[in-house]
Design a protein around this motif. Structure first.
Motif, mmCIF file in Angstrom:
data_model
loop_
_atom_site.group_PDB
_atom_site.id
_atom_site.type_symbol
_atom_site.label_atom_id
_atom_site.label_comp_id
_atom_site.label_asym_id
_atom_site.label_seq_id
_atom_site.Cartn_x
_atom_site.Cartn_y
_atom_site.Cartn_z
ATOM 1 N N LEU A 240 -3.673 7.996 8.611
ATOM 2 C CA LEU A 240 -2.473 7.563 9.252
ATOM 3 C C LEU A 240 -2.566 7.914 10.935
ATOM 4 O O LEU A 240 -2.883 8.807 11.284
ATOM 5 N N GLU A 244 2.398 6.736 13.333
ATOM 6 C CA GLU A 244 2.561 6.185 11.953
ATOM 7 C C GLU A 244 3.235 7.335 11.088
ATOM 8 O O GLU A 244 4.207 7.224 10.479
ATOM 9 N N ASP A 247 6.949 8.332 11.835
ATOM 10 C CA ASP A 247 7.636 7.554 10.983
ATOM 11 C C ASP A 247 7.749 7.520 9.643
ATOM 12 O O ASP A 247 8.746 7.304 8.878
ATOM 13 N N TRP A 248 6.389 7.882 9.174
ATOM 14 C CA TRP A 248 6.494 8.197 7.471
ATOM 15 C C TRP A 248 7.314 9.354 6.993
ATOM 16 O O TRP A 248 8.128 8.939 6.246
ATOM 17 N N LEU A 294 7.142 2.497 15.071
ATOM 18 C CA LEU A 294 6.415 1.039 14.552
ATOM 19 C C LEU A 294 7.525 0.075 14.047
ATOM 20 O O LEU A 294 8.392 0.381 13.702
ATOM 21 N N TRP A 296 8.597 -1.348 11.322
ATOM 22 C CA TRP A 296 8.781 -1.514 9.931
ATOM 23 C C TRP A 296 9.214 -2.656 9.396
ATOM 24 O O TRP A 296 9.110 -3.141 8.338
ATOM 25 N N HIS A 304 1.963 -1.743 2.330
ATOM 26 C CA HIS A 304 1.598 -0.699 3.543
ATOM 27 C C HIS A 304 1.090 0.620 2.789
ATOM 28 O O HIS A 304 0.049 1.024 3.051
ATOM 29 N N ARG A 308 -2.288 2.828 2.421
ATOM 30 C CA ARG A 308 -2.696 4.106 3.042
ATOM 31 C C ARG A 308 -2.910 5.093 1.967
ATOM 32 O O ARG A 308 -3.833 5.830 2.251
#
Length: 330
Positions: A240, A244, A247-248, A294, A296, A304, A308
């Protein structure tokens, strides 16, 4: 340019030049290292022999580690030529030249000026500097439209990333050509504005200083800190990207964690930048809200996430840590 074999020039026959030479020779391109320091014939011969030996040894090591055939090493190493300062006129035949002399502004300017005067008018000239801004170097180049920074990370023959930093006078077509050339030999170039530390050195300086500070404060041993970084920090960030990852988990997690650390440790270095506060105010909290660092909303999030997670499992397997589930007794 991406498919043809092109002659690559390197100003300087030190660590960076040798690393770049290994990479381009491995990819099939002829490379010439120019030793710009005037030396006696015997001294140059010793330098050239040492450089050739190191390049061959590096290629042999790569073959031993599964990258290539050991039998091909002599032929690959033979693609690299080392020339003395007196033969710098050969630069006229190099479509791409990388400057890799020591990180001294006047030394680099002198090398760049000398090379630019000898190169073909349409050839690309790139500095591999890790500290000096492109526009501090470009005045040494008569035609700065063909000049930019290309920061390789050591070891240059293994780390995919090259940070590309064009200057205010760099022709966008030159940037595109260099990025295409690098991609053709397996590099991953990223473009960044001229800024001290580019991207990676700026981030890693903070992380390395914090790791050293943890040792200094007695939080954990050096061995346990590195173990934590290997199996936690780098394990995730090897798959990652850092933004990202924010944001995750959610921008709000970073916001609140930063406030707690700043308050508890009494140190403003943990304070979140203003962009985090703006994202909080605008509700751009990441994957869960469809907007963050990002885009999304433009992505298939389920696909996605699955991709990942698959990459993380592959890393788990590579570390020998993936285990089958414990099943109930039959």
């Amino acid at each position: 340019m991406a498919s043809e074999r092109i002659a690559i020039g390197c100003l300087g026959a030190g660590r960076m030049g040798r690393g770049i030479a290994v990479h381009f020779a491995y990819a099939g391109h002829p490379v010439t290292l120019f030793d710009l320091k005037p030396r006696a014939a015997g001294d140059f011969a010793a330098l050239a022999a040492a450089a050739h030996d190191e390049i061959a040894a590096t290629l042999s090591m790569l073959a031993d580690l599964g990258l290539g055939d050991a039998a091909a090493v002599p032929a690959i190493a033979a693609r690299v030529t080392i020339l003395p300062a007196a033969e710098a006129a050969a630069l006229r035949d190099m479509p791409v030249v990388f400057e890799g002399v020591p990180e001294i502004l006047d030394l680099k300017r002198a090398a760049l000026a000398e090379a630019a005067a000898l190169m073909a008018p349409d050839a690309i000239l790139a500095s591999t500097t890790s500290t000096i801004m492109v526009d501090d170097l470009s005045p040494a180049v008569p035609n700065p439209a063909r000049f930019l920074n290309a920061h390789w990370l050591n070891p240059a023959y293994l780390v995919p990333l090259v940070e590309i930093s064009p200057g205010q006078h760099t022709d966008p077509a030159v940037t595109a050509r260099l990025m295409e050339t690098l991609e053709s030999v397996g590099k991953v170039p990223v473009r960044c504005a001229p800024s001290p530390g580019f991207i990676i050195p700026r981030i890693q300086a903070l992380a390395m200083n914090e790791a050293a500070r943890l040792v200094e404060e007695g939080v954990a041993s050096a061995e346990d800190i590195d173990r934590a970084l290997r199996y936690g920090f780098s394990f995730r960030f090897g798959v990652l990207g850092m933004l990202e990852f924010i944001d995750w988990g959610g921008v709000d997690i970073l916001h609140h964690a930063s406030r707690y650390l700043e308050s508890s440790l009494g140190d403003a270095r943990y304070r979140a930048p203003a962009i985090v506060g703006r994202h909080m105010a605008e509700g751009k909290l990441g994957m869960g809200t469809g907007s963050g660092f990002l885009p999304w909303a433009e992505m298939d999030i389920a696909a996605h996430k699955r991709r990942r997670l698959g990459e993380l499992i592959a890393r788990l397997r590579a570390e020998g840590l993936a285990r089958p589930p414990v099943l109930p007794p039959a």
